[in-house]
Design a protein around this motif. Structure first.
Motif, PDB file in Angstrom:
ATOM      1  N   ASN A 139      45.703  33.271  50.413  1.00 52.17           N
ATOM      2  CA  ASN A 139      46.187  34.371  49.573  1.00 52.17           C
ATOM      3  C   ASN A 139      46.150  34.016  48.093  1.00 52.17           C
ATOM      4  OD1 ASN A 139      47.098  37.046  49.305  1.00 52.17           O
ATOM      5  ND2 ASN A 139      49.222  36.397  49.158  1.00 52.17           N
ATOM      6  N   ASN A 140      45.151  33.231  47.687  1.00 53.99           N
ATOM      7  CA  ASN A 140      44.914  32.982  46.264  1.00 53.99           C
ATOM      8  C   ASN A 140      44.344  34.255  45.639  1.00 53.99           C
ATOM      9  OD1 ASN A 140      43.540  30.078  47.605  1.00 53.99           O
ATOM     10  ND2 ASN A 140      45.450  30.009  46.464  1.00 53.99           N
ATOM     11  N   GLN A 141      44.757  34.558  44.423  1.00 54.39           N
ATOM     12  CA  GLN A 141      44.400  35.844  43.827  1.00 54.39           C
ATOM     13  C   GLN A 141      43.337  35.783  42.739  1.00 54.39           C
ATOM     14  OE1 GLN A 141      45.607  38.758  45.085  1.00 54.39           O
ATOM     15  NE2 GLN A 141      46.548  37.422  46.608  1.00 54.39           N
ATOM     16  N   ARG A 142      43.131  34.614  42.103  1.00 55.00           N
ATOM     17  CA  ARG A 142      42.324  34.592  40.870  1.00 55.00           C
ATOM     18  C   ARG A 142      41.259  33.520  40.925  1.00 55.00           C
ATOM     19  NH1 ARG A 142      39.578  36.500  37.320  1.00 55.00           N
ATOM     20  NH2 ARG A 142      40.108  36.550  35.113  1.00 55.00           N
ATOM     21  N   LEU A 143      40.005  33.918  40.706  1.00 53.74           N
ATOM     22  CA  LEU A 143      38.861  33.008  40.698  1.00 53.74           C
ATOM     23  C   LEU A 143      38.108  33.130  39.383  1.00 53.74           C
ATOM     24  CD1 LEU A 143      36.783  31.067  42.054  1.00 53.74           C
ATOM     25  CD2 LEU A 143      35.670  33.119  42.990  1.00 53.74           C
ATOM     26  N   ILE A 144      37.857  31.984  38.751  1.00 49.62           N
ATOM     27  CA  ILE A 144      36.962  31.899  37.592  1.00 49.62           C
ATOM     28  C   ILE A 144      35.775  31.066  38.038  1.00 49.62           C
ATOM     29  CG2 ILE A 144      36.700  31.099  35.211  1.00 49.62           C
ATOM     30  CD1 ILE A 144      39.789  31.361  34.955  1.00 49.62           C
TER      31      ILE A 144
END
Length: 211
Positions: A95-100
Motif C-alpha cells: 500500500n505504498n502510494q508514491r513512486l518517483i
C-alpha cells in the motif's frame, strides 16, 4: 509530525547520491538505501539512514524493504520491464502510494526532428521497447507516479532545467544530474507536484547540441 520514510532503489547511482545528500540536509526524512553490493555506500547517518543489500529483481527482498515507505524513488539500470513489474507489485502489496521513477527521453516518440531519430538509433530498439513497456506498467497501475524522462545527462554542478508534460514535444538535448536531483527534491517536498505525470526534463536552450 510523522517522519517521512523514503527508499532509494539504486542508491549508489550518481543522481541518487546527490538526492541522498540533499534529503539529509534539507528535510527530516528517514532514508532506506537499497542497492546491490551495499559496501559501496559510505558515511551512513545512523539516526536517519539504513542500508539494505538487495536486488530489485528479488521480489521478496524488495517487498520487505518497501514496508511502511512513504516515497519510493527508483533510479535503476538494466532490464527495466521486470524491475517495474516488481516495484509496482511490491508497492501495491505494501500500500505504498508514491513512486518517483527516473528514465530517459523518447518513451512516446516525443523527441522531434533529427535528434529524435538519432535518439532512437543510438539507444536501439530493444532497449527503447523495454523502457516503454516498463513505463506502461507504471502508468497503468493505481500508484501515484512521476516518471522523469531525462535528456542526456552530464555531471555539471549547474542547476538549470525546464520540464515538459506527456503529450508535448521534448525540448533540448542535455541536462545535468544536479538538475534532475533538484527536481526530485521538489517532488519530495511538494506532494501535489506532477502527480500521475510523465515529465520530460532538459536544460533550456540546448536543442540540437548533440547533433
Amino acid at each position: 509530525m510523522k517522519m517521512k520514510k523514503i527508499i532509494i532503489l539504486g542508491a549508489n547511482g550518481k543522481i541518487a547520491q546527490i538526492v541522498r545528500k540533499r534529503i539529509l540536509n534539507e528535510t527530516g526524512a528517514h532514508l532506506s538505501l537499497y542497492l546491490r553490493n551495499s559496501n559501496r555506500i559510505k558515511n551512513i547517518n545512523p539516526n536517519r539512514e539504513e542500508i539494505i543489500d538487495g536486488d530489485v529483481n528479488d521480489f521478496n527482498k524488495l517487498n520487505d524493504a518497501l514496508k511502511d515507505k512513504d516515497i519510493v524513488y527508483a533510479n535503476l539500470g538494466g532490464r527495466f520491464e521486470p524491475m517495474a513489474k516488481n516495484i509496482i507489485k511490491a508497492m501495491q502489496k505494501n500500500n505504498n502510494q508514491r513512486l518517483i521513477y527516473v528514465t530517459g527521453l523518447g518513451l512516446y516518440h516525443e523527441v522531434p526532428g533529427d535528434f529524435g531519430k538519432w535518439v532512437e538509433k543510438s539507444i536501439g530498439k530493444e532497449i527503447m521497447d523495454d523502457t516503454r513497456r516498463a513505463a506502461k506498467i507504471i502508468e497503468k497501475s493505481s500508484i501515484n507516479y512521476t516518471i522523469i524522462r531525462a535528456a542526456y545527462m552530464n555531471n555539471e554542478s549547474k542547476i538549470s532545467y525546464e520540464t515538459t508534460q506527456k503529450g508535448t514535444f521534448f525540448k533540448g538535448c542535455i541536462v545535468s544530474r544536479a538538475s534532475i536531483a533538484d527536481y526530485i527534491i521538489r517532488l519530495v517536498k511538494n506532494s501535489s507536484l506532477d502527480n500521475y505525470a510523465s515529465v520530460g526534463i532538459n536544460e533550456p536552450g540546448t536543442d540540437g547540441v548533440l547533433l
